[in-house]
Design an enzyme around this catalytic site. Structure first.
Site, short mmCIF file in Angstrom:
data_model
loop_
_atom_site.label_atom_id
_atom_site.label_comp_id
_atom_site.label_asym_id
_atom_site.label_seq_id
_atom_site.Cartn_x
_atom_site.Cartn_y
_atom_site.Cartn_z
N GLY A 1 6.29 -1.51 6.88
CA GLY A 1 7.67 -1.94 7.02
C GLY A 1 8.50 -1.01 7.89
N GLU B 1 0.84 -1.20 0.00
CA GLU B 1 0.00 0.00 0.00
C GLU B 1 0.88 1.25 0.00
OE1 GLU B 1 -3.91 -1.64 2.19
OE2 GLU B 1 -2.59 -0.52 3.50
N CYS C 1 5.88 -6.46 8.17
CA CYS C 1 6.82 -5.86 9.10
C CYS C 1 7.15 -6.85 10.19
CB CYS C 1 6.21 -4.59 9.71
SG CYS C 1 7.37 -3.66 10.72
N CYS D 1 -1.90 6.62 9.75
CA CYS D 1 -0.77 5.98 10.43
C CYS D 1 -1.17 4.68 11.08
CB CYS D 1 -0.26 6.88 11.56
SG CYS D 1 0.50 8.35 11.00
N CYS E 1 -0.11 -1.58 15.81
CA CYS E 1 0.04 -1.27 14.38
C CYS E 1 -0.48 -2.41 13.51
CB CYS E 1 1.52 -1.01 14.09
SG CYS E 1 1.82 -0.59 12.37
N SER F 1 9.50 6.85 16.15
CA SER F 1 8.22 6.43 16.72
C SER F 1 8.47 6.09 18.18
CB SER F 1 7.70 5.21 15.97
OG SER F 1 7.55 5.53 14.61
N LEU F 2 8.33 7.11 19.02
CA LEU F 2 8.69 6.94 20.44
C LEU F 2 7.50 6.42 21.25
CD1 LEU F 2 10.95 7.45 22.55
CD2 LEU F 2 9.99 9.73 22.88
N HIS F 3 6.41 7.14 21.21
CA HIS F 3 5.12 6.75 21.80
C HIS F 3 5.05 6.71 23.32
CE1 HIS F 3 3.95 6.25 17.71
NE2 HIS F 3 4.53 5.09 17.54
N CYS G 1 5.07 -4.03 16.71
CA CYS G 1 4.45 -3.02 17.59
C CYS G 1 2.98 -3.40 17.79
CB CYS G 1 4.56 -1.62 16.98
SG CYS G 1 6.26 -1.11 16.71
N SER H 1 11.16 7.14 8.94
CA SER H 1 10.60 6.91 10.26
C SER H 1 11.06 5.55 10.77
CB SER H 1 9.07 6.94 10.15
OG SER H 1 8.48 6.78 11.42
N CYS I 1 3.50 8.60 0.96
CA CYS I 1 3.91 7.74 2.06
C CYS I 1 4.21 6.36 1.46
CB CYS I 1 2.78 7.69 3.07
SG CYS I 1 3.05 6.56 4.42
N1 SAH Z 1 8.35 1.15 11.08
C1 SAH Z 1 8.52 2.55 10.98
C2 SAH Z 1 7.73 3.14 9.85
C3 SAH Z 1 6.25 3.05 10.02
S1 SAH Z 1 5.64 4.66 10.14
C4 SAH Z 1 8.19 3.19 12.31
O1 SAH Z 1 7.80 2.49 13.22
O2 SAH Z 1 8.40 4.37 12.47
C5 SAH Z 1 4.07 4.44 10.79
C6 SAH Z 1 3.88 5.34 11.98
O3 SAH Z 1 2.55 5.13 12.48
C7 SAH Z 1 4.82 4.98 13.11
O4 SAH Z 1 5.13 6.14 13.83
C8 SAH Z 1 3.96 4.08 13.97
O5 SAH Z 1 4.41 3.94 15.27
C9 SAH Z 1 2.64 4.79 13.85
N2 SAH Z 1 1.49 3.96 14.17
C10 SAH Z 1 1.40 2.63 14.14
N3 SAH Z 1 0.18 2.22 14.49
C11 SAH Z 1 -0.53 3.34 14.74
C12 SAH Z 1 -1.85 3.58 15.12
N4 SAH Z 1 -2.70 2.57 15.33
N5 SAH Z 1 -2.26 4.87 15.28
C13 SAH Z 1 -1.39 5.89 15.07
N6 SAH Z 1 -0.13 5.72 14.69
C14 SAH Z 1 0.31 4.46 14.54
#
Ligand code: SAH
Length: 350
Positions: free
Chosen positions: A164, A97, A117, A338, A124, A219-221, A121, A196, A110
């Site tokens: 990925g 996609e 992947c 995202c 995701c 992607s810290l969160h 996480c 990212s 994007c």
């Molecule tokens: N693997 C890389 C690239 C993916 S980018 C990474 O982790 O950064 C996709 C972004 O969306 C990342 O910041 C990921 O953490 C975020 N993401 C994943 N699931 C999400 C969700 N359910 N809601 C909002 N953001 C999400």
């Protein structure tokens, strides 16, 4: 019997292409002509390259091929975002996609870097189906070419935020950036390219040493190791402190501002204690924070923070010297936002 395995002509950056042509006994400048045909004229056959001799075109045709994607589906969101499902035309019938977002300052694409992947996480969608394979450089670039051609537009920004983990497919991603970035081809400046990562620390150091000036998004969160261990398995390999050290190195080497992504989950990482932890983690860094109310994914039990909590979180950060913005979510009605992108198979989409 000679088995001919043709090579995808879009896997090569300009220097590689020059070397390939020299091996064929040609002058290196021919590579620039080829590059122009492929990335400016966007042709998908050697026959169309009319300023190249018939003999060379035939020679190229023997060893190299074009593998354009097939558009299986194109979905359009109410906000104008478009999601493409591409058939990679490989023997596994893989599908990826790609999402196109139009802003007043230009078009952002994007792109996916892998089919599936491995990072796992918990929130995701990209991890819901098993990993299939890495994308090759040509397949990363093909996403841009296919969309530019289909929409008759020029894409000005690329974000590696599709399916990925780009730093888990480092060599192909770097090669694709070298192709995308080249001023004789697509000519998208490194500052208009964002990578990212969920935190593949050794590769952040490697990227920093390359000094290519692209934006690094992390992607810290959460700023809490216990919560991060639970949400993101990568944290068990490289914890938050190691990640921040790598980010500081990136800033030192490139002088570029880091972007921290923080998806807010109700009751998990969205209270003021969590905001306070984040402030003490990144205060003083050349960085800003992108807050994203988490997109809820079917089968995954994470609930979006309330608007009130999102605003309270942002205000706390801003008040304590951290630049934080709430990201406008695009494309969620077509599962293009995202974390909503996932590997699919042909049966599912037909
Ligand atoms: N693997 C890389 C690239 C993916 S980018 C990474 O982790 O950064 C996709 C972004 O969306 C990342 O910041 C990921 O953490 C975020 N993401 C994943 N699931 C999400 C969700 N359910 N809601 C909002 N953001 C999400």
């Amino acid at each position: 019997m000679r088995i001919i395995l043709k090579k995808n002509i879009k896997n090569y950056n300009l220097d590689d292409l020059k070397n390939e042509l020299v091996v064929l006994g040609e002058k290196p400048f021919r590579a620039e002509q080829l590059f122009k045909w492929i990335y400016c004229e966007k042709v998908n056959s050697f026959e169309e390259m009319t300023n190249i001799s018939l003999e060379l075109r035939e020679k190229l045709n023997e060893d190299y091929e074009f593998i354009p994607f097939k558009i299986i589906k194109k979905l359009k969101s109410a906000d104008g975002t478009k999601k493409y499902l591409f058939d990679l035309q490989d023997k596994e019938q893989n599908i990826i996609e790609t999402v196109l977002m139009k802003y007043h300052h230009g078009c952002t694409l994007c792109v996916s870097s892998q089919v599936g992947c491995k990072m796992g996480c918990k929130f995701c969608a990209s991890t819901c189906i098993p990993f299939s394979r890495d994308l090759l450089a040509g397949e990363i670039v093909e996403q841009i070419l296919a969309v530019e051609k289909d929409e008759n537009i020029r894409i000005s920004n690329i974000v590696f935020m599709g399916i990925g983990e780009p730093l888990d497919n480092y060599d192909n991603v770097i090669k694709s950036i070298e192709i995308i970035n080249n001023h004789k081809g697509l000519n998208i400046g490194a500052r208009h390219i964002s990578i990212s990562t969920c935190g593949v620390v050794p590769k952040i150091y490697e990227l920093a040493d390359k000094q290519i000036q692209c934006t690094l998004s992390i992607s810290l969160h959460t700023a809490n190791n216990e919560t991060r261990n639970e949400l993101m398995p990568i944290n068990k390999a490289y914890n938050i402190q190691e990640l921040i050290k790598a980010c500081e190195y990136y800033i030192e080497k490139t002088n570029r501002r880091i972007s921290f992504e923080y998806a807010l989950v109700n009751g998990k990482n969205d209270n003021l204690e969590n905001a306070k932890e984040l402030v003490s983690l990144i205060k003083g860094m050349l960085a800003h924070v992108n807050l994203i109310p988490i997109n809820e994914i079917n089968d995954l039990n994470y609930i979006k923070s309330t608007n009130e909590n999102v605003i309270r979180f942002r205000d706390y950060l801003n008040k304590h010297g951290i630049v934080a913005t709430i990201r406008r979510e695009l494309g969620s009605d077509i599962n293009a936002a995202c974390g909503q992108l996932r590997r699919q198979n042909l049966k599912e989409v037909n």
